[in-house]
Design an enzyme around this catalytic site. Structure first.
Site, PDB file in Angstrom:
ATOM      1  N   GLU A  37       0.864  -1.171   0.000  1.00 13.50           N
ATOM      2  CA  GLU A  37       0.000   0.000   0.000  1.00 13.50           C
ATOM      3  C   GLU A  37       0.909   1.232   0.000  1.00 13.50           C
ATOM      4  O   GLU A  37       1.797   1.332   0.834  1.00 13.50           O
ATOM      5  CB  GLU A  37      -0.892   0.011   1.245  1.00 13.50           C
ATOM      6  CG  GLU A  37      -1.832  -1.181   1.352  1.00 13.50           C
ATOM      7  CD  GLU A  37      -2.570  -1.196   2.684  1.00 13.50           C
ATOM      8  OE1 GLU A  37      -3.433  -0.327   2.889  1.00 13.50           O
ATOM      9  OE2 GLU A  37      -2.261  -2.066   3.513  1.00 13.50           O
ATOM     10  N   ARG A 262       5.919 -12.992   9.577  1.00 14.30           N
ATOM     11  CA  ARG A 262       6.545 -11.725   9.232  1.00 14.30           C
ATOM     12  C   ARG A 262       7.868 -11.594   9.971  1.00 14.30           C
ATOM     13  O   ARG A 262       8.146 -12.328  10.931  1.00 14.30           O
ATOM     14  CB  ARG A 262       5.630 -10.551   9.588  1.00 14.30           C
ATOM     15  CG  ARG A 262       5.328 -10.422  11.067  1.00 14.30           C
ATOM     16  CD  ARG A 262       4.371  -9.287  11.344  1.00 14.30           C
ATOM     17  NE  ARG A 262       4.975  -8.003  11.017  1.00 14.30           N
ATOM     18  CZ  ARG A 262       4.292  -6.851  11.013  1.00 14.30           C
ATOM     19  NH1 ARG A 262       3.009  -6.836  11.263  1.00 14.30           N
ATOM     20  NH2 ARG A 262       4.898  -5.728  10.735  1.00 14.30           N
ATOM     21  N   LYS A 272       4.181   0.772   9.720  1.00 15.30           N
ATOM     22  CA  LYS A 272       4.277   2.016   8.964  1.00 15.30           C
ATOM     23  C   LYS A 272       3.606   3.165   9.715  1.00 15.30           C
ATOM     24  O   LYS A 272       4.044   4.314   9.618  1.00 15.30           O
ATOM     25  CB  LYS A 272       3.673   1.846   7.573  1.00 15.30           C
ATOM     26  CG  LYS A 272       4.606   1.177   6.588  1.00 15.30           C
ATOM     27  CD  LYS A 272       4.140   1.303   5.150  1.00 15.30           C
ATOM     28  CE  LYS A 272       2.994   0.393   4.817  1.00 15.30           C
ATOM     29  NZ  LYS A 272       2.664   0.395   3.375  1.00 15.30           N
TER      30      LYS A 272
END
Length: 555
Positions: A37, A262, A272
């Site tokens: 994104e 992850r 983020k």
């Protein structure tokens, strides 16, 4: 020595699935994608995902797409799109297709209309707060919205009017009609479209309704023919919804999602949102601050793409979450640079030394190897004269036992030069040492074969009259090791994460270029800062110290 780039791809459960799918004929060509994104800069966790997707596709002669999931214009920006492209390219990968979710907005809208016509979606007027209340709890099922049973005709009309801009932000949403009693919250009539009168970086003001990520994401994979949709474990509970969207939207291609753990690093945040807060609060010098775990930050600090790719391969792909010691990443940059980076001398905390028996006005050039572990890098010439700088830490007026560097009456070797002996200590009015007076022995020149006597200490230096001033930035972890307090993660910011000192480097470095990398004797590996090295100012970022007790675990 084996190059970091020559390591054979290690086996993991996703790679094994791909091999089985190819052998069994389930897929003819492997197609993966990296779907960020564009709402921030990529971090080291994304680097793991990039390496996995691109290397997996290329290993099996498939395709890897770079696709931007740009469905939220309120948080996205062209700056982030460009930064992500730069990061992927810098890591050494070329995408086989560049796509945007926004390229598919028309098709997504048509698929949403199809859901409405099938009775699988409806326009809801509930507020966001009421929608949360209706959703239920982990132990209680949700409650159906009073607008859930609107007719197909009414829903089609309202959805078209949503697109035409007749309603305000938040006034209506389009929801999937699935199961309000499902134990999976994602299946309790999730929102598919929301109203947002915002300008989109790619489509401008063409749209005022935007698909939600969980609706758009699986459709994008299906449209692009992705065979293996790889994502992190937090999206595992979203997979039933993704499968529902693809099936009910009657997509020709049916991708399958596989989840992996992850990357988590010690002393690091991998969010983020949190990283953006650090930037917005000016705690750091932008997204590319060398303390940031962003790919841009690692690049500016001086990490190489080879070291990050090797790190990503070493940590592997697993199904269980874990935290990796940041020292493992540091290990790989040391391994990559030890044969690449020239060795040179820099003084970070200068103390002037006058060699009283060296001829005044004389300068001689001395030979110094650029990298003793890589003879192909050759030698350089460095000046030597009556005045030099040494590290202040390399002198003690009243040293403890077993201190082998410089002190009154002691003799040390100057790296690449001569033995010197400290005779006098010059102090200012406050008693601070400001200068040393030493003598040198001309018979002890380095490389001359002198064996008359030995000294236990060797120190580095820089000739004073030609030394080049430089700024050195020394880094420690931005986030402290302690667990997060009851406040915010900002409570754990390390106040000593950056130390700036001013010193000198050898004169042959006056023409060094941004991103040039060096090993400074005893200090570590440094990178010429690409942002602040300008106008005659030379700035070095310490990439990593020279040594660590860390060792790779044995396999």
């Amino acid at each position: 020595m084996i190059s970091l780039e020559n390591k054979v791809a290690s086996s993991n459960f996703i790679r094994n699935i791909v091999i089985d799918d190819l052998q069994e004929g389930k897929v003819k060509e492997v197609i993966t994608r990296f779907p960020p994104e564009p709402n921030g800069y990529l971090h080291i966790g994304h680097a793991k995902a990039i390496c996995l997707n691109f290397e997996l596709a290329h290993e099996f002669s498939g395709k890897a797409h770079l696709r931007f999931d740009d469905t939220n214009p309120l948080k996205e920006d062209t700056e982030y799109v460009n930064a992500i492209k730069e990061d992927v390219s810098w890591l050494g990968f070329k995408w086989d297709g560049l796509f945007f979710a926004s390229d598919y907005f028309e098709e997504m809208y048509n698929r949403a209309v199809l859901l409405i016509k099938k009775g699988k979606a409806y326009v809801d007027d509930l507020s966001a707060e009421d929608m949360r209340k209706y959703r239920g709890t982990l132990t209680e099922p949700g409650v159906e919205s009073p607008f859930r049973n609107r007719s197909v005709e009414e829903n089609l009309d309202l959805f078209a009017r949503m697109r035409n801009g007749e309603f305000k932000d938040g006034e209506k949403v389009l929801r999937a009609k699935i199961d309000m009693a499902s134990p999976n919250f994602n299946m309790r009539d999730p929102v598919l479209y929301r109203i947002s009168h915002a300008t989109h970086h790619n489509t401008g003001d063409k749209w005022c309704i935007y698909p939600m990520y969980d609706f758009a994401h699986p459709l994008e994979d299906a449209i692009e023919g992705v065979t293996h949709s790889l994502c992190s474990l937090e999206f595992e509970d979203h997979r039933p919804l993704y499968d529902w969207v693809v099936a009910e939207c009657e997509m020709e291609h049916v991708p399958h999602q596989y989840e992996f753990a992850r990357l988590n690093l010690t002393n690091t945040v991998m969010s983020k949102r949190k990283l953006k807060l650090l930037v917005d609060e000016k705690i750091v010098d932008g997204w590319d601050d060398p303390r940031m775990p962003t790919i841009a930050g690692f690049r500016r600090r001086g990490y190489t793409p080879e070291s990050i790719r090797a790190f990503a391969r070493e940590i592997g792909v697993a199904r269980s979450n874990s935290t990796v010691d940041e020292k493992m990443l540091e290990h790989f940059i040391r391994e990559d640079l030890k044969l690449k980076a020239p060795r040179t001398m820099a003084i970070l905390n200068p103390l002037k030394v006058v060699i009283t028996n060296y001829p005044e006005g004389q300068v001689e050039m001395l030979d110094a190897e650029n990298n003793p572990e890589n003879e192909e890098m050759g030698n350089r010439q460095i000046p030597f004269s009556r005045e030099i700088y040494i590290e202040r830490d390399d002198f003690m007026e009243n040293p403890p036992s077993k201190y082998f560097r410089l002190f009154p009456g002691n003799e040390v070797r100057l790296k690449h030069a001569y033995f010197i002996k400290c005779n006098d200590v010059i102090k200012d009015a406050d008693g601070n040492v400001i200068e040393l007076h030493c003598t040198y022995d001309p018979e002890t020149k380095s490389g001359s074969g002198f064996t008359g006597r030995k000294v236990k200490g060797t120190i580095h230096w820089v000739e004073a009259t030609q030394a080049v001033p430089a700024e050195f930035r020394l880094y420690e972890p931005l986030i402290l090791e302690e667990e997060e307090s009851e406040g915010t993660f900002l409570d754990n910011i390390n106040p000593n994460s950056l130390e700036v000192v001013n010193g000198f480097v050898e004169p042959n470095m006056k023409d060094t270029q941004p991103q040039d990398k060096y090993q400074f004797f005893r200090h570590g590996y440094f990178n010429v800062d690409p942002k602040d090295t300008k106008g005659g100012k030379l700035v070095f970022n310490r990439i990593v110290s020279l040594k660590s007790s860390f060792e790779l675990p044995k396999k």
